[in-house]
Scaffold this motif. Sequence first.
Motif, PDB file in Angstrom:
ATOM      1  N   ALA A  89       0.701  -1.268  -0.077  1.00  0.00           N
ATOM      2  CA  ALA A  89       0.058   0.059   0.201  1.00  0.00           C
ATOM      3  C   ALA A  89       0.835   1.251  -0.109  1.00  0.00           C
ATOM      4  O   ALA A  89       0.723   2.195  -0.843  1.00  0.00           O
ATOM      5  N   GLN A  90       1.895   1.233   0.892  1.00  0.00           N
ATOM      6  CA  GLN A  90       2.856   2.381   1.123  1.00  0.00           C
ATOM      7  C   GLN A  90       3.627   2.446  -0.592  1.00  0.00           C
ATOM      8  O   GLN A  90       3.724   3.764  -0.933  1.00  0.00           O
ATOM      9  N   LYS A  91       3.965   1.609  -1.355  1.00  0.00           N
ATOM     10  CA  LYS A  91       4.637   1.765  -2.554  1.00  0.00           C
ATOM     11  C   LYS A  91       3.553   2.454  -3.514  1.00  0.00           C
ATOM     12  O   LYS A  91       4.094   3.220  -4.194  1.00  0.00           O
ATOM     13  N   ILE A  92       2.440   1.834  -3.268  1.00  0.00           N
ATOM     14  CA  ILE A  92       1.358   2.287  -4.254  1.00  0.00           C
ATOM     15  C   ILE A  92       1.435   3.879  -4.010  1.00  0.00           C
ATOM     16  O   ILE A  92       1.166   4.748  -5.160  1.00  0.00           O
ATOM     17  N   MET A  93       1.338   4.283  -2.949  1.00  0.00           N
ATOM     18  CA  MET A  93       1.011   5.712  -2.513  1.00  0.00           C
ATOM     19  C   MET A  93       2.566   6.707  -2.980  1.00  0.00           C
ATOM     20  O   MET A  93       2.151   7.539  -3.576  1.00  0.00           O
ATOM     21  N   ASP A  94       3.404   6.084  -2.658  1.00  0.00           N
ATOM     22  CA  ASP A  94       4.594   6.855  -2.891  1.00  0.00           C
ATOM     23  C   ASP A  94       4.863   7.135  -4.509  1.00  0.00           C
ATOM     24  O   ASP A  94       5.329   7.885  -4.893  1.00  0.00           O
ATOM     25  N   ASP A  95       4.811   5.885  -5.004  1.00  0.00           N
ATOM     26  CA  ASP A  95       4.930   5.817  -6.516  1.00  0.00           C
ATOM     27  C   ASP A  95       3.874   7.032  -7.389  1.00  0.00           C
ATOM     28  O   ASP A  95       4.107   7.752  -8.025  1.00  0.00           O
ATOM     29  N   PHE A  96       2.599   6.723  -6.641  1.00  0.00           N
ATOM     30  CA  PHE A  96       1.620   7.926  -7.039  1.00  0.00           C
ATOM     31  C   PHE A  96       1.878   9.422  -6.995  1.00  0.00           C
ATOM     32  O   PHE A  96       2.095  10.279  -7.727  1.00  0.00           O
ATOM     33  N   ILE A  97       2.438   9.680  -5.773  1.00  0.00           N
ATOM     34  CA  ILE A  97       2.663  10.971  -5.327  1.00  0.00           C
ATOM     35  C   ILE A  97       4.009  11.588  -5.964  1.00  0.00           C
ATOM     36  O   ILE A  97       4.185  12.785  -5.943  1.00  0.00           O
ATOM     37  N   THR A  98       4.935  10.838  -6.119  1.00  0.00           N
ATOM     38  CA  THR A  98       6.380  11.171  -6.611  1.00  0.00           C
ATOM     39  C   THR A  98       6.228  12.446  -7.591  1.00  0.00           C
ATOM     40  O   THR A  98       6.901  13.616  -7.349  1.00  0.00           O
ATOM     41  N   PRO A  99       5.526  12.190  -8.676  1.00  0.00           N
ATOM     42  CA  PRO A  99       5.680  13.158  -9.867  1.00  0.00           C
ATOM     43  C   PRO A  99       4.851  14.638  -9.283  1.00  0.00           C
ATOM     44  O   PRO A  99       5.241  15.556 -10.172  1.00  0.00           O
TER      45      PRO A  99
END
Length: 274
Positions: free
Chosen positions: A197-207
């Motif tokens: 779940a954390q990776k999904i959020m981090d990947d989404f937020i980064t850009p």
Amino acid sequence: MKRILVPTDFSEHAEDALKVAAQIAKKNNSEIIILHTLELPSQMNDAITGGISIPETMLFMKKANEMLSKIAERAYLDGLTIIEMTKLDRPAEGIAKASNEHEIDLIVMGSHGSSGLEELVIGSNTEKVVRHSEIPVLVIKKHTNDFKTTNFVFASDFSKEIEKSFKKLIEFAKFFDSKLHLVMICTPNSFKPTHVAQKIMDDFITPFNLDNYSTHIYNDTNIENGIINFSNSIDADLIGMCTHGRTGFSHFFNGSISEDIVNHAVRPIITFKI
């Protein structure tokens, strides 16, 4: 934010929404359009379409305009540019047309929440506004003299589909000077390990290069309870969600947020169309 649209049925809940709109407008020198849609019986609509003047129609219009004029004189609207508008149309359609014609940036509506979306300000038509509006809709649940947006919760599955809506949400968060609390709700039916779940959020937020935000993973029995309970836990001022035009409230995890989230949440809710 140049123009704010406040639909009214002249109820107390509609006035609560107008008071919040006034607070927002004063911070940004925005115009407020107060709209009353007058839906007439089908035979009257047919007559009006045919160009025939009906005394009852004129009476309803006159009364609505008088009530709008009284509202526009409220002390809390002093110093603001107020435009009064009455439309002969179905509520949802009238609101949509006014939004497009006047380049509205935000719709603010009231809710007493006794029966979910069906009771938002102007009856079941408001569900259509929330579901289909291309413009963000802010739903006000109760009277407030000091509308705060310091802690802004945004609940989502953080899929690629919401990227466009998320950009608009960021703009509003900056306008409101809010801290974004980004939360993914995990339930027994949509369980994800924390690291996934954390990776999904981090990947989404980064850009997006966010600065004033935090991420959270919250476990609960269902999505609705998760959003409400998490918002309560941080004493949120505002809840943000994306909506899907085909299914109503946002399709989290291939489902849809039920009307309960609007019905049961006491906090203001702002929705963004996917």
